[in-house]
Write a protein that holds these residues in place. Structure first.
Motif, PDB file in Angstrom:
ATOM      1  N   VAL A  62       8.234   5.736  15.343  1.00 31.72           N
ATOM      2  CA  VAL A  62       7.674   5.418  15.077  1.00 31.72           C
ATOM      3  C   VAL A  62       5.984   4.601  16.067  1.00 31.72           C
ATOM      4  CG1 VAL A  62       5.549   3.748  13.722  1.00 31.72           C
ATOM      5  CG2 VAL A  62       8.269   4.655  13.187  1.00 31.72           C
ATOM      6  N   THR A  74       1.738   2.722   7.448  1.00 35.25           N
ATOM      7  CA  THR A  74       3.115   2.584   8.291  1.00 35.25           C
ATOM      8  C   THR A  74       3.899   2.168   9.493  1.00 35.25           C
ATOM      9  OG1 THR A  74       2.418   5.099   7.574  1.00 35.25           O
ATOM     10  CG2 THR A  74       4.562   4.588   8.648  1.00 35.25           C
ATOM     11  N   VAL A  78       6.686  -0.328   8.744  1.00 33.04           N
ATOM     12  CA  VAL A  78       8.111  -0.434  10.182  1.00 33.04           C
ATOM     13  C   VAL A  78       8.526  -1.619  11.011  1.00 33.04           C
ATOM     14  CG1 VAL A  78       9.178   1.344  11.855  1.00 33.04           C
ATOM     15  CG2 VAL A  78       7.706   1.836   9.660  1.00 33.04           C
TER      16      VAL A  78
END
Length: 108
Positions: A62, A74, A78
């Motif tokens: 990521v 996002t 994460v």
């Protein structure tokens, strides 16, 4: 060929593609070596194998490979999940160490 390997994305990709399976196999073999139920090292190794290593790979993907904006939803999700998983792994390892220490103290 070597110019491609000097790029940061290629280095992170090699780390994920080669390092993750290699470390997984090493940890599996270490867990098998300490397979007896009374082993103190078994639970921390399993926590590293099942929690820390995959969480680290997801974090690398990521943050380093996906090029997502750092303030995006996002990335925040994460980061939160990886943080919770790492805390769980740390507490599991500490619990195993405390149990091992208490067993050695009561034996003496």
């Amino acid at each position: 060929m070597w110019d491609v390997l000097s790029q940061p994305e290629a280095q992170w990709t090699l780390l994920v593609v080669l390092g993750f399976p290699l470390l997984t196999v090493v940890l599996i073999e270490l867990v098998r070596r300490f397979a007896d139920a009374g082993s103190v090292v078994r639970r921390p190794l399993r926590a590293l194998q099942n929690i820390v290593l995959p969480a680290g790979v997801v974090w690398i993907i990521v943050h380093q490979l996906a090029h997502l904006p750092p303030d995006g939803l996002t990335v925040k999700i994460v980061d939160t999940v990886v943080g919770i998983l790492l805390l769980h792994a740390v507490f599991t390892i500490l619990q195993s160490l405390l149990i091992a220490f208490s067993e050695t103290v009561t034996e003496t």
